[in-house]
Design a protein around this motif. Structure first.
Motif, mmCIF file in Angstrom:
data_model
loop_
_atom_site.group_PDB
_atom_site.id
_atom_site.type_symbol
_atom_site.label_atom_id
_atom_site.label_comp_id
_atom_site.label_asym_id
_atom_site.label_seq_id
_atom_site.Cartn_x
_atom_site.Cartn_y
_atom_site.Cartn_z
ATOM 1 N N PRO A 144 11.287 -4.855 -5.340
ATOM 2 C CA PRO A 144 11.016 -4.503 -3.936
ATOM 3 C C PRO A 144 9.590 -4.038 -3.693
ATOM 4 O O PRO A 144 8.992 -3.332 -4.503
ATOM 5 N N VAL A 145 9.029 -4.459 -2.566
ATOM 6 C CA VAL A 145 7.711 -4.011 -2.096
ATOM 7 C C VAL A 145 7.949 -3.090 -0.909
ATOM 8 O O VAL A 145 8.391 -3.527 0.146
ATOM 9 N N ARG A 146 7.626 -1.818 -1.060
ATOM 10 C CA ARG A 146 7.934 -0.842 -0.025
ATOM 11 C C ARG A 146 6.738 -0.483 0.849
ATOM 12 O O ARG A 146 6.908 -0.007 1.966
ATOM 13 N N ALA A 155 2.323 -2.117 -2.890
ATOM 14 C CA ALA A 155 2.874 -1.070 -3.755
ATOM 15 C C ALA A 155 4.319 -1.371 -4.118
ATOM 16 O O ALA A 155 5.174 -1.523 -3.244
ATOM 17 N N TYR A 156 4.555 -1.462 -5.425
ATOM 18 C CA TYR A 156 5.899 -1.561 -5.986
ATOM 19 C C TYR A 156 6.266 -0.179 -6.526
ATOM 20 O O TYR A 156 5.501 0.779 -6.397
ATOM 21 N N LEU A 157 7.408 -0.076 -7.185
ATOM 22 C CA LEU A 157 7.802 1.223 -7.723
ATOM 23 C C LEU A 157 7.027 1.585 -8.981
ATOM 24 O O LEU A 157 6.951 2.758 -9.345
ATOM 25 N N ASN A 168 12.719 -8.623 -2.626
ATOM 26 C CA ASN A 168 12.446 -9.511 -3.761
ATOM 27 C C ASN A 168 10.971 -9.882 -3.823
ATOM 28 O O ASN A 168 10.621 -11.042 -4.078
ATOM 29 N N GLY A 169 10.098 -8.940 -3.566
ATOM 30 C CA GLY A 169 8.683 -9.189 -3.728
ATOM 31 C C GLY A 169 7.925 -9.388 -2.433
ATOM 32 O O GLY A 169 8.407 -9.077 -1.340
ATOM 33 N N LEU A 170 6.714 -9.938 -2.571
ATOM 34 C CA LEU A 170 5.764 -10.061 -1.469
ATOM 35 C C LEU A 170 5.827 -11.459 -0.848
ATOM 36 O O LEU A 170 5.905 -12.468 -1.564
ATOM 37 N N LYS A 171 5.772 -11.512 0.492
ATOM 38 C CA LYS A 171 5.708 -12.772 1.230
ATOM 39 C C LYS A 171 4.519 -12.721 2.192
ATOM 40 O O LYS A 171 4.091 -11.648 2.616
ATOM 41 N N ARG A 172 3.984 -13.911 2.513
ATOM 42 C CA ARG A 172 2.921 -14.015 3.509
ATOM 43 C C ARG A 172 3.324 -15.032 4.566
ATOM 44 O O ARG A 172 3.862 -16.087 4.249
ATOM 45 N N LEU A 173 3.060 -14.676 5.819
ATOM 46 C CA LEU A 173 3.400 -15.533 6.944
ATOM 47 C C LEU A 173 2.106 -15.850 7.681
ATOM 48 O O LEU A 173 1.438 -14.958 8.191
ATOM 49 N N GLN A 174 1.737 -17.129 7.721
ATOM 50 C CA GLN A 174 0.481 -17.511 8.344
ATOM 51 C C GLN A 174 0.721 -18.552 9.434
ATOM 52 O O GLN A 174 1.704 -19.299 9.409
ATOM 53 N N TYR A 175 -0.192 -18.562 10.407
ATOM 54 C CA TYR A 175 -0.105 -19.504 11.517
ATOM 55 C C TYR A 175 -0.889 -20.771 11.197
ATOM 56 O O TYR A 175 -2.035 -20.712 10.737
#
Length: 485
Positions: A293-295, A308-310, A265-272
């Motif tokens: 989707p982001v593959r 990159a998406y489809l 379901n798209g792009l996520k970012r995980l930061q400290y």
């Protein structure tokens, strides 16, 4: 006497040589009833020198699916670096095999290459679509490089993805929730199994692995994002609070230690934040885009993040991580949005492989360019010497990106044809009361069209006859101030 009957996968029941021409004092081209060959001598003393004979049309699908293998004559055009051949009933073929475009690994594979890395000694490791793990037998890549089944992989099962961390350790992840680490210097292996929070083994497909700068192993799987403690064999699923993350296709770390995750379901970012993890998202929603989707995610040398998406590619500047810097679609260079892999060359340019071939975006430019139509390029590896190795629909190809810089500087351009109202105009032909072409198109220095001939199309050639697709910048003065593609 030079024998040509011992080359793999060539039927030499009738090894009839029809013609020969030379490129230089040690390189010769031969046409035969079984295709085109290059004969290379190590020294100019041809009577005593060792030599190699390479079939060039054994893998003709990489050039053109319809090349006739029965060839009758050959001519090397040194001025344009073009090899011309004629065939028995298949017409005339022009090939740019000067080395400026790419070379093919001659070995044929029964299955596709799913991924590859080069270890610290220069050996290339590959995972195949049938689950086999293969390794090159020599440390320097060339067309004659051979790959064999890695001797310790006979007990492996499943379909693997491959990744090499910054310390040179190779990681494999399969579709059964199994992770294997390999020290290529010693062939020492260690196996980890993904687990549920109850401690039971998790059977899931692993899509990508990443060892971050804190030496933590992250795994993108069909059950979400999982972190492995390689020291204590611990395992935990990581997902946003009050939100489930059930599918992760990709996970990469940028140069500031942030993790970027491609989900269903798209792009996520995980930061400290200290020792705490904080999730960021809504990139698509905040920019009016659909959450698809982001593959593939790639962080280039300038800490720009490509997503990159489809149907498109996004670029995010690593300095302003909440803002989209650019959106790439078919209108600015993408031949297809289905990008499988990306890599940077040593000049700072970014390259991508999709289901049409290879595209690139030059450092500092805003559009992708199609470099090579070479089928579905699903995996890439930058070698230690700077060359790029690609896995495509037919096997392995490689080239030196530095030659791309040279070719891009070519200034030759020739007008070859003009169409008016949808049909080609011949020299001397009158069209709508005007002789459009007083001379052949290639001899024109000026072209003037009357108002009735304003529906026209121009065709150009760069005189190199390469397989790469090129774009031309143009503008019509005084109406256009900016250049168009």
């Amino acid at each position: 006497m030079i024998s040509i009957g011992s080359i793999d996968n060539i039927d030499f029941s009738s090894p009839y040589i029809t013609d020969m021409d030379y490129k230089d004092k040690t390189t010769f081209y031969l046409t035969t009833w079984n295709g085109l060959f290059r004969l290379d001598f190590e020294t100019e003393n041809l009577c005593e020198s060792t030599f190699s004979l390479t079939p060039l049309t054994q893998y003709e699908a990489a050039w053109h699916a319809g090349i006739e293998r029965k060839m009758t004559s050959v001519l090397w055009d040194a001025r344009q670096d073009i090899l011309w051949t004629s065939s028995f009933g298949g017409g005339i073929v022009k090939l740019d095999i000067s080395g400026n475009m790419y070379s093919c690994v001659q070995q044929e594979f029964d299955t596709r290459v799913n991924g590859m890395v080069e270890d610290t000694k220069g050996y290339i490791w590959m995972v195949m679509s049938d689950g086999m793990i293969m390794k090159s037998t020599t440390p320097v890549l060339c067309p004659a490089t051979r790959f064999e089944l890695w001797r310790k992989s006979t007990g492996f099962s499943g379909h693997y993805h491959i990744y090499m961390d910054k310390s040179g350790i190779i990681w494999l992840g399969n579709n059964r929730g199994e992770v294997i680490s390999i020290n290529p210097l010693t062939d020492e292996m260690k196996t980890f199994y993904l687990k549920t929070k109850e401690g039971e083994r998790l059977i899931t497909s692993i899509h990508q692995l990443c060892v971050d700068s804190r030496n933590r192993l992250w795994v993108a799987t069909s059950d979400g994002l999982i972190q492995i403690d390689t020291e204590n064999d611990g395992c935990r699923k990581v997902e946003p609070e009050n939100e489930s993350l059930d599918l992760a296709y990709s996970v990469v770390e940028d140069k500031e230690g942030n993790l970027w995750i491609g989900t269903g379901n798209g792009l996520k970012r995980l930061q400290y934040l200290g020792n705490q993890l904080q999730w960021k998202g809504d990139y698509e929603r905040n920019n009016g885009l659909e959450e698809t989707p982001v593959r593939t995610i790639y962080v280039n040398n300038s800490n720009q993040i490509y997503v990159a998406y489809l149907n498109m590619v996004l670029r995010i500047d690593g300095r302003d991580k909440d803002k989209l810097e650019a959106i790439y679609t078919l209108e600015n260079g993408l031949t297809s949005g289905h990008i499988s892999c990306m890599v940077d060359d040593q000049l700072g340019n970014t390259w991508a492989g999709n289901n049409s071939g290879i595209i690139t975006i030059r450092n500092g430019q805003e559009a992708f360019y199609s470099y090579l139509s070479a089928g579905n390029c699903s995996s890439v590896c930058r070698l230690r010497d700077g060359r790029l190795l690609w896995a495509n629909s037919w096997g392995l190809i490689f080239f030196d990106p530095a030659t791309f810089k040279i070719n891009r500087g070519t200034k030759k351009l020739m007008l070859t044809d003009i169409e008016v109202d949808g049909s080609v105009v011949l020299a001397g032909e009158k069209r709508n009361g005007q002789i459009v072409l007083p001379l052949a198109p290639e001899k024109l220095r000026k072209l003037v069209l009357n108002t009735k001939n304003n529906d026209f199309r121009l065709y150009f050639s760069d005189l190199r006859y390469e397989t790469a697709q090129r774009k031309i910048a143009y503008r019509l003065l005084p109406e256009d101030e900016d250049w168009k593609m």
